[in-house]
Motif scaffolding. Structure first.
Motif, PDB file in Angstrom:
ATOM      1  N   VAL A   1       0.843  -1.194   0.000  1.00  0.00           N
ATOM      2  CA  VAL A   1       0.000   0.000   0.000  1.00  0.00           C
ATOM      3  C   VAL A   1       0.881   1.247   0.000  1.00  0.00           C
ATOM      4  N   THR A   2       0.621   2.152  -0.925  1.00  0.00           N
ATOM      5  CA  THR A   2       1.323   3.436  -0.960  1.00  0.00           C
ATOM      6  C   THR A   2       0.431   4.504  -0.349  1.00  0.00           C
ATOM      7  N   ILE A   3       0.945   5.170   0.701  1.00  0.00           N
ATOM      8  CA  ILE A   3       0.163   6.183   1.418  1.00  0.00           C
ATOM      9  C   ILE A   3       0.313   7.515   0.698  1.00  0.00           C
ATOM     10  N   PRO A   4      -0.791   8.141   0.297  1.00  0.00           N
ATOM     11  CA  PRO A   4      -0.683   9.441  -0.386  1.00  0.00           C
ATOM     12  C   PRO A   4       0.016  10.481   0.497  1.00  0.00           C
ATOM     13  N   THR A   5       0.678  11.423  -0.146  1.00  0.00           N
ATOM     14  CA  THR A   5       1.419  12.436   0.604  1.00  0.00           C
ATOM     15  C   THR A   5       0.504  13.360   1.397  1.00  0.00           C
ATOM     16  N   TRP A   6      -0.781  13.414   1.047  1.00  0.00           N
ATOM     17  CA  TRP A   6      -1.724  14.292   1.743  1.00  0.00           C
ATOM     18  C   TRP A   6      -2.531  13.566   2.821  1.00  0.00           C
ATOM     19  N   ALA A   7      -2.471  12.241   2.860  1.00  0.00           N
ATOM     20  CA  ALA A   7      -3.352  11.469   3.754  1.00  0.00           C
ATOM     21  C   ALA A   7      -2.945  11.657   5.216  1.00  0.00           C
ATOM     22  N   THR A   8      -3.930  11.869   6.069  1.00  0.00           N
ATOM     23  CA  THR A   8      -3.680  11.926   7.513  1.00  0.00           C
ATOM     24  C   THR A   8      -4.139  10.657   8.214  1.00  0.00           C
ATOM     25  N   HIS A   9      -5.151   9.984   7.671  1.00  0.00           N
ATOM     26  CA  HIS A   9      -5.702   8.799   8.321  1.00  0.00           C
ATOM     27  C   HIS A   9      -6.065   7.744   7.274  1.00  0.00           C
ATOM     28  N   ALA A  10      -6.102   6.505   7.730  1.00  0.00           N
ATOM     29  CA  ALA A  10      -6.527   5.391   6.879  1.00  0.00           C
ATOM     30  C   ALA A  10      -7.555   4.557   7.634  1.00  0.00           C
ATOM     31  N   GLN A  11      -8.628   4.224   6.962  1.00  0.00           N
ATOM     32  CA  GLN A  11      -9.624   3.285   7.479  1.00  0.00           C
ATOM     33  C   GLN A  11      -9.496   2.004   6.671  1.00  0.00           C
ATOM     34  N   ILE A  12      -9.268   0.897   7.370  1.00  0.00           N
ATOM     35  CA  ILE A  12      -8.950  -0.362   6.699  1.00  0.00           C
ATOM     36  C   ILE A  12      -9.892  -1.451   7.186  1.00  0.00           C
ATOM     37  N   SER A  13     -10.437  -2.199   6.253  1.00  0.00           N
ATOM     38  CA  SER A  13     -11.194  -3.396   6.591  1.00  0.00           C
ATOM     39  C   SER A  13     -10.653  -4.567   5.783  1.00  0.00           C
ATOM     40  N   ILE A  14     -10.596  -5.725   6.409  1.00  0.00           N
ATOM     41  CA  ILE A  14     -10.137  -6.949   5.758  1.00  0.00           C
ATOM     42  C   ILE A  14     -11.171  -8.030   6.006  1.00  0.00           C
ATOM     43  N   HIS A  15     -11.621  -8.648   4.933  1.00  0.00           N
ATOM     44  CA  HIS A  15     -12.658  -9.681   5.010  1.00  0.00           C
ATOM     45  C   HIS A  15     -12.059 -11.015   4.587  1.00  0.00           C
ATOM     46  N   LEU A  16     -12.099 -11.994   5.497  1.00  0.00           N
ATOM     47  CA  LEU A  16     -11.652 -13.352   5.209  1.00  0.00           C
ATOM     48  C   LEU A  16     -12.884 -14.201   4.924  1.00  0.00           C
ATOM     49  N   SER A  17     -12.932 -14.775   3.745  1.00  0.00           N
ATOM     50  CA  SER A  17     -14.109 -15.527   3.317  1.00  0.00           C
ATOM     51  C   SER A  17     -13.773 -17.003   3.171  1.00  0.00           C
ATOM     52  N   GLY A  18     -14.551 -17.847   3.823  1.00  0.00           N
ATOM     53  CA  GLY A  18     -14.413 -19.287   3.653  1.00  0.00           C
ATOM     54  C   GLY A  18     -13.348 -19.937   4.510  1.00  0.00           C
ATOM     55  N   ILE A  19     -13.036 -19.364   5.667  1.00  0.00           N
ATOM     56  CA  ILE A  19     -12.073 -19.993   6.574  1.00  0.00           C
ATOM     57  C   ILE A  19     -12.555 -21.412   6.891  1.00  0.00           C
ATOM     58  N   GLY A  20     -11.629 -22.367   6.823  1.00  0.00           N
ATOM     59  CA  GLY A  20     -11.984 -23.756   7.111  1.00  0.00           C
ATOM     60  C   GLY A  20     -11.856 -24.070   8.596  1.00  0.00           C
ATOM     61  N   ALA A  21     -12.788 -24.834   9.133  1.00  0.00           N
ATOM     62  CA  ALA A  21     -12.744 -25.236  10.537  1.00  0.00           C
ATOM     63  C   ALA A  21     -13.388 -26.604  10.689  1.00  0.00           C
ATOM     64  N   THR A  22     -12.755 -27.464  11.502  1.00  0.00           N
ATOM     65  CA  THR A  22     -13.317 -28.805  11.763  1.00  0.00           C
ATOM     66  C   THR A  22     -13.941 -28.908  13.139  1.00  0.00           C
ATOM     67  N   GLY A  23     -13.874 -27.848  13.922  1.00  0.00           N
ATOM     68  CA  GLY A  23     -14.441 -27.889  15.260  1.00  0.00           C
ATOM     69  C   GLY A  23     -14.229 -26.572  15.965  1.00  0.00           C
ATOM     70  N   PRO A  24     -14.588 -26.485  17.241  1.00  0.00           N
ATOM     71  CA  PRO A  24     -14.474 -25.229  17.978  1.00  0.00           C
ATOM     72  C   PRO A  24     -13.042 -24.710  17.978  1.00  0.00           C
ATOM     73  N   GLY A  25     -12.913 -23.417  17.775  1.00  0.00           N
ATOM     74  CA  GLY A  25     -11.601 -22.787  17.798  1.00  0.00           C
ATOM     75  C   GLY A  25     -11.739 -21.282  17.933  1.00  0.00           C
ATOM     76  N   ASP A  26     -10.782 -20.669  18.613  1.00  0.00           N
ATOM     77  CA  ASP A  26     -10.827 -19.229  18.877  1.00  0.00           C
ATOM     78  C   ASP A  26      -9.539 -18.580  18.378  1.00  0.00           C
ATOM     79  N   VAL A  27      -9.704 -17.499  17.619  1.00  0.00           N
ATOM     80  CA  VAL A  27      -8.564 -16.794  17.043  1.00  0.00           C
ATOM     81  C   VAL A  27      -8.759 -15.293  17.255  1.00  0.00           C
ATOM     82  N   ASN A  28      -7.711 -14.632  17.735  1.00  0.00           N
ATOM     83  CA  ASN A  28      -7.679 -13.169  17.729  1.00  0.00           C
ATOM     84  C   ASN A  28      -6.986 -12.710  16.458  1.00  0.00           C
ATOM     85  N   THR A  29      -7.513 -11.653  15.840  1.00  0.00           N
ATOM     86  CA  THR A  29      -6.853 -11.060  14.685  1.00  0.00           C
ATOM     87  C   THR A  29      -6.683  -9.560  14.910  1.00  0.00           C
ATOM     88  N   ARG A  30      -5.698  -8.984  14.245  1.00  0.00           N
ATOM     89  CA  ARG A  30      -5.527  -7.534  14.237  1.00  0.00           C
ATOM     90  C   ARG A  30      -4.870  -7.152  12.918  1.00  0.00           C
TER      91      ARG A  30
END
Length: 325
Positions: A213-242
């Motif tokens: 990602v190239t940050i524009p020279t004028w930008a003061t802030h960035a709003q970012i969202s990331i969507h993970l689609s179709g994560i595989g799971a075979t049973g209960p599990g807990d994950v922290n993401t950032r």
């Protein structure tokens, strides 16, 4: 009837100030506010006292006088301006409005006096409008100018500190720009999806996908969202993401998958996960940074396998913004 000299006629034609202000109005689409994020910020004195400083900068202000429709004043403050704030008595506090105001005696109906030298002015000032409502955020009706700050002063106070100053500036023409990418999951070294195991209790890159990602020279802030689609799971599990952008880290998002106890052993569920972050990116203006997701497993008693590979998708969505600072 037309204004007889449009912008711009040569040969020594005299152009009206109304047409010149119309040009500024058209160039800014009638926007009001400061020009760049740090312009005209109101701050205390270096050693707090009974005055405040309006820092250097520039602004656009609509002509609010009679006959001033579709006209914009352009103001410039090349060095900081200091204005005094009156002390409050012991009875109660007070709110004062600090504004940038055009005082143009050439407009019909305006109350302003001619300056000592009409050729040099001044016609624009940092003014303090005392004793306004503590909820005031706008200019008094009919005045040509913009609000810069409101000073909410406690009782029996003569020293103005930053905690009393509410910033009211707005960018006249804030810029924004979006960057977007969708990728298939990346297989781990040796083939196969990239698992995040119960033993992965420390932060690491997961999934393996990244975005440059190239940050524009004028930008003061960035709003970012990331969507993970179709994560595989075979049973209960807990994950922290950032979300991580360069050396900036967002708040934790929680993937809390409880599994489906009514299904046979080996059943694979597909789940989606969304992470969001907002960053101050002024330190990264004009640079290229890596955007990715950090993850770690939590609650090790929930031992379901969780993975992300080429059969899954990740969407990066970045919005750069320009805000007053």
């Amino acid at each position: 009837m037309w204004d007889s000299v449009p912008w711009f006629i040569g040969g020594g034609a005299h152009h009206s100030p109304e047409v010149a202000r119309l040009l500024a109005y058209a160039a800014t689409s009638g926007a009001e506010g400061v020009v760049t994020p740090g312009d005209l910020k109101v701050v205390p004195l270096d050693v707090p006292g009974s005055s405040v400083r309006a820092l250097s900068g520039a602004c656009f202000m609509l002509n609010k006088a009679a006959g001033g429709a579709q006209q914009t004043y352009v103001g410039r403050n090349p060095s900081e301006d200091v204005v005094a704030i009156s002390a409050t008595g012991s009875g109660s506090g007070r709110s004062d409005l600090v504004v940038a105001r055009v005082e143009d005696p050439n407009m019909p109906g305006e109350p302003w006096n001619d300056p000592a030298d009409p050729t040099t002015g001044p016609y624009i000032f940092t003014r303090v409008i005392p004793n306004v409502s503590p909820t005031t955020t706008t200019m008094p009706a009919g005045q040509s100018g913009i609000p810069l700050a409101r000073i909410d002063i406690p009782a029996n106070t003569a020293t103005i500190t930053s905690s009393m100053i509410k910033d009211l500036r707005k960018l006249a023409r804030p810029r924004s720009w979006n960057d977007y990418d969708v990728q298939a999951g990346i297989n781990a070294a040796g083939g196969g999806a990239e698992y995040i195991r119960v033993t992965d209790s420390d932060w690491r890159t997961w999934p393996l996908n990244t975005m440059s990602v190239t940050i524009p020279t004028w930008a003061t802030h960035a709003q970012i969202s990331i969507h993970l689609s179709g994560i595989g799971a075979t049973g209960p599990g807990d994950v922290n993401t950032r979300i991580q952008l360069g050396n900036l880290f967002g708040a934790i998002s929680y993937l809390d998958h409880n599994g489906n106890p009514g299904t046979p052993v080996g059943f694979v569920e597909k789940i989606n996960h969304f992470a969001y972050a907002e960053f101050d990116v002024r330190a990264y203006q004009g640079t290229t940074q890596t955007l990715k997701v950090n993850s770690r497993r939590t609650f090790p008693q929930n031992t379901g396998d969780i993975w992300f590979g080429e059969g899954e998708q990740i969407a990066f969505d970045v919005r750069f913004r320009e805000l007053v600072v």
